[in-house]
Scaffold this motif. Sequence first.
Motif, short mmCIF file in Angstrom:
data_model
loop_
_atom_site.label_atom_id
_atom_site.label_comp_id
_atom_site.label_asym_id
_atom_site.label_seq_id
_atom_site.Cartn_x
_atom_site.Cartn_y
_atom_site.Cartn_z
N VAL A 239 0.84 -1.21 0.00
CA VAL A 239 0.00 0.00 0.00
C VAL A 239 0.87 1.25 0.00
O VAL A 239 0.63 2.19 -0.79
CB VAL A 239 -0.95 0.00 1.22
N ILE A 240 1.87 1.30 0.86
CA ILE A 240 2.71 2.49 0.97
C ILE A 240 3.48 2.74 -0.32
O ILE A 240 3.65 3.89 -0.74
CB ILE A 240 3.68 2.35 2.17
N ALA A 241 3.93 1.67 -0.96
CA ALA A 241 4.70 1.82 -2.19
C ALA A 241 3.88 2.42 -3.32
O ALA A 241 4.44 3.00 -4.27
CB ALA A 241 5.27 0.48 -2.63
N LEU A 242 2.56 2.33 -3.24
CA LEU A 242 1.70 2.91 -4.27
C LEU A 242 1.40 4.39 -4.01
O LEU A 242 0.86 5.08 -4.88
CB LEU A 242 0.38 2.14 -4.35
N LEU A 243 1.73 4.88 -2.82
CA LEU A 243 1.38 6.26 -2.46
C LEU A 243 1.99 7.32 -3.38
O LEU A 243 1.31 8.29 -3.73
CB LEU A 243 1.78 6.54 -1.01
N PRO A 244 3.27 7.21 -3.79
CA PRO A 244 3.79 8.26 -4.68
C PRO A 244 2.96 8.42 -5.94
O PRO A 244 2.72 9.55 -6.40
CB PRO A 244 5.21 7.76 -5.00
N GLY A 251 4.65 9.10 -11.73
CA GLY A 251 3.80 8.83 -12.87
C GLY A 251 3.54 7.36 -13.12
O GLY A 251 3.72 6.51 -12.23
N ALA A 252 3.16 7.07 -14.36
CA ALA A 252 2.70 5.72 -14.71
C ALA A 252 3.80 4.68 -14.63
O ALA A 252 3.55 3.53 -14.26
CB ALA A 252 2.10 5.74 -16.11
N ILE A 253 5.01 5.06 -15.01
CA ILE A 253 6.11 4.08 -14.98
C ILE A 253 6.31 3.56 -13.56
O ILE A 253 6.41 2.35 -13.32
CB ILE A 253 7.42 4.71 -15.51
N TYR A 254 6.35 4.49 -12.62
CA TYR A 254 6.50 4.07 -11.23
C TYR A 254 5.26 3.30 -10.76
O TYR A 254 5.37 2.26 -10.09
CB TYR A 254 6.72 5.26 -10.31
N GLY A 255 4.07 3.80 -11.11
CA GLY A 255 2.85 3.16 -10.65
C GLY A 255 2.75 1.71 -11.09
O GLY A 255 2.42 0.82 -10.29
N VAL A 256 3.04 1.45 -12.36
CA VAL A 256 2.98 0.08 -12.88
C VAL A 256 4.04 -0.80 -12.21
O VAL A 256 3.78 -1.94 -11.82
CB VAL A 256 3.16 0.07 -14.41
N THR A 257 5.24 -0.24 -12.06
CA THR A 257 6.31 -1.00 -11.41
C THR A 257 5.97 -1.35 -9.97
O THR A 257 6.18 -2.48 -9.52
CB THR A 257 7.63 -0.21 -11.46
N ALA A 258 5.45 -0.36 -9.24
CA ALA A 258 5.08 -0.60 -7.84
C ALA A 258 3.99 -1.66 -7.74
O ALA A 258 4.01 -2.50 -6.83
CB ALA A 258 4.62 0.70 -7.19
N LEU A 259 3.04 -1.64 -8.66
CA LEU A 259 1.96 -2.62 -8.64
C LEU A 259 2.48 -4.02 -8.94
O LEU A 259 2.20 -4.96 -8.19
CB LEU A 259 0.90 -2.22 -9.67
N VAL A 260 3.26 -4.14 -10.01
CA VAL A 260 3.76 -5.46 -10.42
C VAL A 260 4.75 -6.02 -9.39
O VAL A 260 4.66 -7.18 -8.96
CB VAL A 260 4.40 -5.39 -11.81
N ALA A 261 5.72 -5.17 -9.00
CA ALA A 261 6.71 -5.64 -8.03
C ALA A 261 6.06 -5.94 -6.68
O ALA A 261 6.43 -6.91 -6.00
CB ALA A 261 7.81 -4.58 -7.86
N GLY A 262 5.09 -5.12 -6.30
CA GLY A 262 4.39 -5.35 -5.04
C GLY A 262 3.61 -6.66 -5.04
O GLY A 262 3.62 -7.41 -4.06
N LEU A 263 2.92 -6.94 -6.16
CA LEU A 263 2.20 -8.21 -6.26
C LEU A 263 3.18 -9.38 -6.23
O LEU A 263 2.87 -10.44 -5.65
CB LEU A 263 1.38 -8.23 -7.55
#
Length: 316
Positions: A239-244, A251-263
Amino acid sequence: MSDTTQTATGASAPVTRSGEDLSEVRDWIALLKPRVVTLVVLTGIVGMIVAPGQLNPVLAVVAVLCIAVAAGAAGAINMWYDRDIDARMRRTARRPIPAGRITPEAALFYGIALSGLSVMLMGLATNWAAAAWLAGSILFYVLIYTMWLKRRTPQNIVIGGAAGAFPPVIGWVAVTGGVDVLPLILFAIVFFWTPPHFWSLSLWAHGDYARVGVPMLPVVAGARETRRQIMLYTIVLFVIALLPWALGLAGAIYGVTALVAGLGFLFHAWRVLREEQDETGRSLLNDTAARKAFRFSLLHLAALFAALAVDYWVPL
């Protein structure tokens, strides 16, 4: 340094000791815990990259060097203080101090000297606020984690993990002279990443910690509770990693990475939780899932911070 030996003609010829010299250099480098420093440097660099404002490239390199040296210096002092337990743990028995290749006194002086040098140079190269944060990170790791918490409480790595979370804040402050929301979130990411990362290691190294009386969570609370805590902290980290991204700070690059890496990290934490166990929670599969989770956690943190840097340079 060199010795001499006799050649076939009877003349004396020098015999270099470059191999021994190189080995000694490697020992001094090993005191700095270079594998740990690598991630520290990455998070510090990203903190500088995403900070508003600019820093002279030469001074930026100096600041990164200061972060690396400070982290290594704290590691050297940690090895000096923990030399007694390091000598009794299989994982650390071959470190330079317990193996007798470097004296404890030399290691302590080395760590203190590098600590002072890194803080002073950071202040001169950037600003004294960054130097103060750098000094605080060293003192926290040495005094709070190493000397106070590590041998007293199973929460050692939870509270002590803050020491490794300082670098992105230090990098940001080196550029701006102050603190904002994003570096504090980056601090929180590293802070909540540390327990599942380290507890994955301690699950399969619990025998070492039990032998020397260090109250790591698997030793005190058992493997089953440690598995639950790994899962819990990984959920919070996700959850925290998605906050930025959620707050519009990335932006999207970080968001997608945080989602995939977090999962991916959640998947590994789930495997640790559900791995075949005995009645105490000890693995029946040689802690294969914990070993894989530990390795993936390194990739996870590196991917998050690398993606944040790329997101800054290539906004989408």
